[in-house]
Design a protein around this motif. Structure first.
Motif, short mmCIF file in Angstrom:
data_model
loop_
_atom_site.label_atom_id
_atom_site.label_comp_id
_atom_site.label_asym_id
_atom_site.label_seq_id
_atom_site.Cartn_x
_atom_site.Cartn_y
_atom_site.Cartn_z
N LYS A 60 -10.29 3.44 13.47
CA LYS A 60 -9.63 2.15 13.37
C LYS A 60 -8.22 2.30 12.78
O LYS A 60 -7.28 1.61 13.20
CB LYS A 60 -10.47 1.19 12.52
CG LYS A 60 -11.77 0.78 13.20
CD LYS A 60 -12.56 -0.21 12.36
CE LYS A 60 -13.84 -0.61 13.08
NZ LYS A 60 -14.64 -1.57 12.27
N ALA A 61 -8.08 3.22 11.82
CA ALA A 61 -6.75 3.46 11.24
C ALA A 61 -5.81 4.05 12.28
O ALA A 61 -4.62 3.73 12.31
CB ALA A 61 -6.88 4.40 10.04
N LYS A 62 -6.35 4.92 13.14
CA LYS A 62 -5.53 5.53 14.20
C LYS A 62 -4.94 4.47 15.11
O LYS A 62 -3.80 4.60 15.57
CB LYS A 62 -6.38 6.50 15.03
CG LYS A 62 -6.52 7.88 14.44
CD LYS A 62 -7.33 8.77 15.36
CE LYS A 62 -6.61 9.03 16.68
NZ LYS A 62 -7.36 9.91 17.58
N LEU A 63 -5.71 3.43 15.38
CA LEU A 63 -5.22 2.38 16.26
C LEU A 63 -4.00 1.69 15.65
O LEU A 63 -3.05 1.34 16.35
CB LEU A 63 -6.32 1.36 16.53
CG LEU A 63 -6.02 0.27 17.56
CD1 LEU A 63 -5.59 0.87 18.88
CD2 LEU A 63 -7.22 -0.64 17.75
N THR A 64 -4.01 1.54 14.32
CA THR A 64 -2.85 0.95 13.64
C THR A 64 -1.63 1.84 13.80
O THR A 64 -0.53 1.37 14.12
CB THR A 64 -3.16 0.74 12.15
OG1 THR A 64 -4.29 -0.12 12.02
CG2 THR A 64 -1.97 0.12 11.43
N PHE A 65 -1.81 3.15 13.58
CA PHE A 65 -0.70 4.09 13.73
C PHE A 65 -0.25 4.20 15.18
O PHE A 65 0.93 4.38 15.47
CB PHE A 65 -1.10 5.48 13.20
CG PHE A 65 -1.09 5.56 11.70
CD1 PHE A 65 0.11 5.68 11.01
CD2 PHE A 65 -2.26 5.52 10.97
CE1 PHE A 65 0.14 5.76 9.63
CE2 PHE A 65 -2.25 5.59 9.58
CZ PHE A 65 -1.05 5.71 8.91
N GLU A 66 -1.21 4.11 16.12
CA GLU A 66 -0.90 4.18 17.54
C GLU A 66 0.15 3.13 17.92
O GLU A 66 1.03 3.38 18.75
CB GLU A 66 -2.18 3.96 18.35
CG GLU A 66 -2.02 3.53 19.79
CD GLU A 66 -1.60 4.65 20.73
OE1 GLU A 66 -1.08 4.35 21.81
OE2 GLU A 66 -1.77 5.83 20.36
N CYS A 67 0.06 1.97 17.30
CA CYS A 67 0.93 0.86 17.68
C CYS A 67 2.26 0.82 16.93
O CYS A 67 3.11 -0.02 17.23
CB CYS A 67 0.18 -0.46 17.45
SG CYS A 67 -1.31 -0.65 18.46
N LEU A 68 2.44 1.71 15.97
CA LEU A 68 3.65 1.67 15.15
C LEU A 68 4.95 1.74 15.97
O LEU A 68 5.88 0.97 15.72
CB LEU A 68 3.63 2.79 14.10
CG LEU A 68 2.77 2.54 12.86
CD1 LEU A 68 2.81 3.75 11.94
CD2 LEU A 68 3.23 1.29 12.12
N LYS A 71 6.60 -1.46 17.23
CA LYS A 71 7.28 -2.38 16.32
C LYS A 71 8.80 -2.32 16.47
O LYS A 71 9.51 -3.22 16.01
CB LYS A 71 6.87 -2.09 14.87
CG LYS A 71 5.40 -2.38 14.58
CD LYS A 71 5.07 -2.25 13.12
CE LYS A 71 3.60 -2.58 12.86
NZ LYS A 71 3.29 -3.99 13.17
#
Length: 423
Positions: A60-68, A71
């Motif tokens: 789940k944390a990877k998904l956050t970084f994936e979208c960085l 931004k």
């Protein structure tokens, strides 16, 4: 034959459900089939996913970084866009399973890095569930055709820069997949043609195999019983619309459905028809559809879906683009005709005035005309319902899909054994 399916989810979402259905279909005809997923929702022991909560949290944390990187594009459209740039643990897990052939499905959401594909030393079959495979990151192309050349200046990123994020993703795919042992399967003729016209996949083998479904689960249920179960009226013609994020995903066409229904209401059908919506809960301020409307919320199991299809008299699928359109095939299997636009993957499912109505894209007036045409004549409706079920039995059974895939797998493996470059 050992088949391994790689999919971000097992049953969460339309693409995942299609992958899982194929997985069970292959098992039913005697193949040893397993799924490797990032997020598991079923209790199926043949579906493999991280068991340790730590690894689930990392995913789940990877998904956050994936979208960085996204931004940087503050004016980006609210549509799915995946970069697949983070490392993964897929190679080691595949090595433990050691399949004969790998079937890729929807693998976005930081599940697999683009560069991992070529590291898989097995024959690869990729079932396309959308356009991501041959674009610079988007899943639905809209009116853009830049995927035919090199992406860049991406309209979904609202970018005018030729060397933007979509070009970077496209170039990574070109480099990583240059000599990959890959066969593509499209569920529809339209998506296959899109893939063939793409710069990334134009030289690959592409087969068309429609998505299958269990026609014993998706079958006509007595309409009176179905309506009684769902607490729906018995004395009205019921118009059905449903999808994941049915009213909020622009690609599902709710913005076209609403004026079509309002037009029908003004034409004098207000007292005869009522509307049923699944895949969305009733909003605080419901939109005016011109008819009394029932919101059923999200339906996840096959029995509930078969019941709601059977309760309806017609299913509406006003999508802008569908790689296939499983709600349409599910509805036909339950004997409920479909109104859709004469475009994209839905053309392979709906036969105009045979099991439904194909309206001119994307004409609201003709879509409304199609709904009325189906519902205004009872004998016509019965005939359409008969041919709807017949179409599903002839073309969309799980066994037929599984046997087509099995034959393709066997052919690929046989060619691999004959190749002088095979181990």
């Amino acid at each position: 034959m050992k088949v391994l399916h790689l999919s971000t989810h097992d049953i969460g979402g339309g693409a995942a459900r299609a992958a899982y259905r194929l997985h069970t279909g292959l098992q039913d005809i005697g193949l040893q089939s397993q799924m490797l997923v990032q997020e598991k929702s079923s209790n199926d022991k043949t579906v493999i996913a991280p068991k340790i909560r730590l690894f689930q949290g990392i995913a789940k944390a990877k998904l956050t970084f994936e979208c960085l990187p996204l931004k940087l594009y503050t004016q980006k459209k609210n549509t799915p866009f995946f970069i697949q740039w983070l490392p993964d643990r897929v190679i080691s897990k595949v090595a433990q399973i050691n399949p004969d052939i790998i079937n890729l499905h929807w693998i976005s959401g930081a599940f697999m890095q683009i560069e991992t594909f070529a590291k898989l030393k097995h024959p690869l079959v990729w079932t396309l569930h959308d356009m991501w495979g041959f674009t610079g990151g988007c899943h639905v192309i809209g009116e853009c055709d830049r995927y035919k050349v090199s992406c860049g200046a991406c309209p979904q990123l609202n970018s005018i820069n030729e060397w933007d994020l979509s070009r970077w993703v496209w170039r990574r795919k070109v480099k990583a997949w240059k000599n990959i042992n890959l066969t593509l399967v499209s569920p529809s003729s339209w998506l296959a043609e899109c893939a063939r016209s793409s710069s990334l996949f134009q030289n690959l083998r592409i087969e068309v195999i429609p998505h299958g479904l269990d026609t014993q689960k998706y079958r006509p249920i007595n309409q009176h019983f179905a309506r009684e179960t769902l607490k729906l009226p018995q004395d009205k013609k019921l118009i059905l619309f449903g999808a994941i994020e049915a009213t909020s995903d622009r690609n599902k066409g709710f913005h076209l459905l609403q004026p079509a229904l309002q037009e029908l209401s003004k034409a004098g059908w207000k007292d005869n028809f009522e509307v049923v919506i699944f895949g969305a809960s009733q909003p605080e301020n419901p939109p005016d559809l011109g008819f009394k409307t029932y919101y059923l919320g999200h339906l996840y199991d096959d029995l509930s879906l078969a019941t709601v299809y059977s309760a309806a008299d017609v299913m509406l699928v006003p999508s802008l683009q569908e790689s296939f359109g499983q709600t349409a095939s599910e509805s036909l299997a339950c004997g409920t005709p479909v109104v859709a636009f004469n475009s994209t993957g839905l053309k392979d499912i709906v036969e105009h005035q045979q099991n439904g109505y194909l309206a001119n894209p994307y004409e609201v007036d003709d879509f409304a005309k199609g709904i009325a045409w189906i519902l205004e004549n009872e004998q016509r409706l019965e005939k359409l319902s008969f041919y709807a079920r017949k179409k599903a039995e002839q073309e969309f059974t799980l066994e037929l899909q599984a046997r087509r895939y099995s034959a393709l797998f066997e052919e690929i493996l046989m060619v691999g054994k004959k190749s002088p470059f095979s181990n």
